[in-house]
Each structure stands twice: as C-alpha cells, then as structure tokens.
Design an enzyme around this catalytic site. Structure first.
Site, PDB file in Angstrom:
ATOM      1  N   ALA A 126      40.092  60.306  80.799  1.00 28.88           N
ATOM      2  CA  ALA A 126      39.319  59.383  79.963  1.00 28.88           C
ATOM      3  C   ALA A 126      38.741  58.219  80.777  1.00 28.88           C
ATOM      4  CB  ALA A 126      40.197  58.863  78.834  1.00 28.88           C
ATOM      5  N   HIS A 127      37.955  57.383  80.068  1.00 26.32           N
ATOM      6  CA  HIS A 127      37.262  56.289  80.750  1.00 26.32           C
ATOM      7  C   HIS A 127      38.225  55.266  81.356  1.00 26.32           C
ATOM      8  CE1 HIS A 127      36.794  54.248  76.493  1.00 26.32           C
ATOM      9  NE2 HIS A 127      38.042  54.494  76.800  1.00 26.32           N
ATOM     10  N   ASN A 128      37.823  54.794  82.540  1.00 23.84           N
ATOM     11  CA  ASN A 128      38.531  53.747  83.289  1.00 23.84           C
ATOM     12  C   ASN A 128      39.920  54.163  83.778  1.00 23.84           C
ATOM     13  OD1 ASN A 128      36.625  52.068  81.221  1.00 23.84           O
ATOM     14  ND2 ASN A 128      36.831  51.009  83.189  1.00 23.84           N
TER      15      ASN A 128
END
Length: 310
Positions: A239-241
């Site tokens: 997922a993001h980051n």
C-alpha cells in the site's frame, strides 16, 4: 550448450567428486533428469531419489560429498546460491543483442539506451529514461517521467505509472503494477467518500524482483520505497507510503497496509496481513497466514497466528 562437470564446478566454486570430464547439456530435477543433465540435492529426504536419478551429475551440499551416487557430484557450501549460479550457465536471461520493435511506441522526448530491447506493443511515454541492457519484453506501459536503470527485465503486461523510479538489475514479472493510486478516501457526512489525490511515487532500489500480478501503490505524498535486494512473490499488495527494507522477502498473497515500515532481512510468509502505521524490526520472521497488528521493536524475533504472537 554443452559444458563439462569440471567447468561447471570452476564457475560456481564447487569441488568435483568423480569424473569431471563428463559433458552436461542441461539441468533438470531429480525425477525428470535424463542422461546428459545435471540435477541437485537440497534435502536429505530426497537422498534415495538422488541415488536412482538418471542424471549424469548432481550438485550437492558438502555434507553429502562422500556419498556414492554412481555419478560425479559437485559439492558446494550453499546449495541454493550455487544452484542459481549453475542455472545461469544454462539460461542467462539478459541478451547480448538488442532491438526495438517497429510495433513499439516511444516518445521522442524519452531516452532509451542503444543497448536496450523494446518489444512489440510497448509504450514508452514522455520524458522516460531507460538504462543500458534493459529489456521491455512486450505490451509493457512505461509512464511519463519514469526512470529505469541498467539490465532490468520488464515482462509482458507490466504497467509502471508516471514518476516512478526503478533501479538497476531489477526483474518485474508479467502484469505487475507499479505506482497505481493508494487507497485514500475521506468519509463525508452523507456517507460518501471523497478521493484523496495520490501525488507521490514509488522508488524501487537495485536487484529487486517483483512477482506477477503484484501491486505497489504510489505514495499519497512522498514515496513508497522498496529497498535494494527485496524479493516479492506473486499476488502481493504493497500500500501507499510503505517502506520495505533491504533484502526482505515476501511470499505470495501477503499484504501490507499504508505507512507501515518493514525492516531489512525480514521473511514474510504467504497470506500474511500486516496492518498500517506500524514498524517491524529487522530480521523479523513471520509465519504464513499470520496477522501482524502491532509494532515489533526487537530484531530477529519470530511471529505466527492471528493476531500474531511471538
């Protein structure tokens, strides 16, 4: 190709026991090997199969170098590392000749090194840079302002969204997606959701391998980071980051939620779920189908179960 047992041993740093002049023309598993093939033994439960194999030579760990297999053996310290070296002898994936297909679309504003292969129906968008020796096999999409390093292999159907950075010697398998939007939505009073723009990117280091149908989301802001030497299996969601540390490996169907930091040299079993906004220390081992719900601060611990316990 053909090569003698002695020459294989020289190239992989092994010791020959038996006739090193036997000619080898390929590599196979213990049961499928035929005369002229070399096979390997990595587990003592296959000793009997090794003794009855049709192979003409066997790669073995040094602990089995004195066993009589009726064929020459090459004894090595690290069987899997040496197996990788041996298989490279018979099937090096990188080409020595390069070509750009007439059916590829490459923006005039992009730089593609002369020693690259761009296969049929690949699309290279504006301001892309692709380093020496890299291969786009076919039907790959490389978005605007993407950077891809040297000696990478991008297999069919891979999509790399804009602004993402790929290091050297990376392998990205078919239909993997790099840089799709992170799952970011703000709940509103009426029960609907407002999309939060995902304006970051994905940064992938050197010597990374990404399996088929794996998805790595771009950061909301900043970067989702996959560091050097990471190996991701098929069907993984990052997922993001998220940040994944150097030389960490993850098996199929695992998933990491947003903003989690996974340390270096970790091993994550298949179907593991890791929640967001936690940190996991270096050298952590996680058994398959575990659910990681909290930060792990101590290096080298082992976890299993849902919720996972040490």
């Amino acid at each position: 190709m053909t090569i003698t047992v002695e020459k294989i041993a020289e190239q992989i740093g092994g010791k020959v026991n038996g006739n090193g002049n036997i000619v080898i023309k390929g590599a196979s598993g213990l049961e499928s090997a035929q005369e002229g093939h070399i096979t390997f033994l990595s587990n003592d439960k296959y000793l009997n199969k090794a003794k009855s194999t049709n192979a003409s030579a066997i790669l073995v760990s040094k602990e089995w170098q004195n066993i009589d297999f009726d064929v020459p053996t090459i004894a090595v310290d690290n069987i899997y590392a040496s197996l990788a070296d041996m298989l490279n002898i018979f099937g090096n994936s990188l080409k020595s000749e390069y070509e750009v297909s007439d059916f590829a679309s490459i923006s005039k504003s992009s730089f593609v090194h002369d020693n690259c292969t761009i296969g049929p129906f690949c699309v290279v968008a504006n301001k892309v840079k692709i380093g020496e020796g890299t291969q786009l096999i076919s039907h790959a999409y490389i978005g605007e302002n993407v950077r891809i390093g040297k000696n990478c292999i991008i297999y069919p159907g891979v999509k790399i969204y804009k602004d993402c950075l790929i290091g050297d010697n990376c392998i990205i398998h078919a239909n993997a997606i790099i840089g799709s939007d992170g799952f970011g939505f703000a709940p509103l009073k009426d029960g609907s959701f407002k999309k939060i723009p995902q304006i970051g990117n994905v940064v992938i280091g050197d010597d990374v391998e990404i399996g088929s149908n794996t998805v790595i989301d771009r950061a909301t802001m900043g970067s989702t980071v996959i560091r050097d030497g990471v190996k991701l299996d098929n069907l993984i969601q990052v997922a993001h980051n998220v940040e994944i540390g150097k030389n960490t490996v993850m098996a199929a169907q695992a998933g990491i939620a947003g903003s989690t930091k996974l340390g270096a040299n970790c091993q994550v079993g298949g179907q593991t779920a890791i929640v967001g906004h936690i940190s996991i220390a270096d050298k952590t081992l996680i058994q398959g189908q575990s659910g990681m719900t909290k930060t792990v601060k101590k290096e080298g611990t082992k976890w299993y179960g849902t919720p996972a316990i040490e």
